[in-house]
Design an enzyme around this catalytic site. Structure first.
Site, PDB file in Angstrom:
ATOM      1  N   GLY A 114       7.913  28.280 -15.629  1.00  0.00           N
ATOM      2  CA  GLY A 114       7.297  26.960 -15.987  1.00  0.00           C
ATOM      3  C   GLY A 114       6.015  26.962 -16.220  1.00  0.00           C
ATOM      4  CB  CYS A 115       3.200  24.592 -15.795  1.00  0.00           C
ATOM      5  SG  CYS A 115       1.564  24.452 -16.134  1.00  0.00           S
ATOM      6  CG  PHE A 116       0.119  29.258 -18.059  1.00  0.00           C
ATOM      7  CD1 PHE A 116      -0.834  28.209 -17.791  1.00  0.00           C
ATOM      8  CD2 PHE A 116      -0.151  29.749 -19.446  1.00  0.00           C
ATOM      9  CE1 PHE A 116      -1.600  27.507 -18.798  1.00  0.00           C
ATOM     10  CE2 PHE A 116      -0.775  29.356 -20.179  1.00  0.00           C
ATOM     11  CZ  PHE A 116      -1.446  28.304 -20.122  1.00  0.00           C
TER      12      PHE A 116
END
Length: 192
Positions: free
Chosen positions: A26-28
């Site tokens: 997902g979002c880093f």
């Protein structure tokens, strides 16, 4: 006739005594915050991997058309923490059963992914994924992509160390902090 595009390649430099794995969940910002807190992890770099565009920007990645996933590169000391242990934390701190999605973040750039750097990493990731699926740890099958590493482009400086620098922002409080808390609850013995 199918057209096969060759991915651009980037070099990897691994400091002596360390190993490297490239992970997307997902979002880093979320996965970066988790792995920065693990004993034996020496360095975490947020960036983009697996796509066709060289040196992409955050805005290009957000379009979902570059082929890249938001990822982190994890440099770790295998004498302190094994890749098996890192992958257990990876699978436990995100939802690996949703294709191209983590919570409200949707698109191929948010896919669950492991970009392996050698055949041993590939074999281990495939074995652990199969074991987790067979033991029904998750309600649905794991869809984590396990792919050979081809490239990595670091994210812009303002996106590095994001949670530590911006922890009071709403996204950090409502999306990232629960993942960090889950890490603390279930993997306390692995924390720095």
């Amino acid at each position: 006739m199918d057209v096969v595009l060759e991915l651009p390649k980037t070099e990897v430099h691994i400091p002596k005594g360390l190993d490297l794995i490239t992970l997307g969940a997902g979002c880093f910002w979320c996965i970066e915050a988790v792995f920065q807190r693990i004993n034996g992890v020496e360095k975490v770099v947020s960036g983009y991997s697996g796509g066709y565009i060289e040196n992409p920007s955050y805005e290009q990645i957000g379009s979902g058309t570059t082929g890249h996933a938001e990822v982190i590169q994890v440099y770790f000391d295998p004498e302190v923490i094994s890749l098996t242990q890192l992958l257990e934390i990876f699978w436990a701190t995100h939802n690996p059963t949703t294709l191209n999605r983590q919570g409200a973040d949707a698109g191929p750039q948010y896919r669950s992914s492991i970009f392996y750097h050698n055949p041993e990493q590939q074999k281990l990731a495939l074995t652990l994924k199969a074991q987790l699926n067979m033991s029904n740890v998750f309600e649905r099958p794991i869809v984590t992509e396990i792919t050979a590493y081809a490239n990595f482009y670091p994210a812009e400086d303002r996106y590095q160390d994001y949670f530590n620098q911006n922890g009071t922002q709403l996204y950090c409080q409502f999306v990232i902090l629960p993942k960090v808390n889950k890490l603390k609850e279930f993997f306390a013995e692995r924390l720095k």
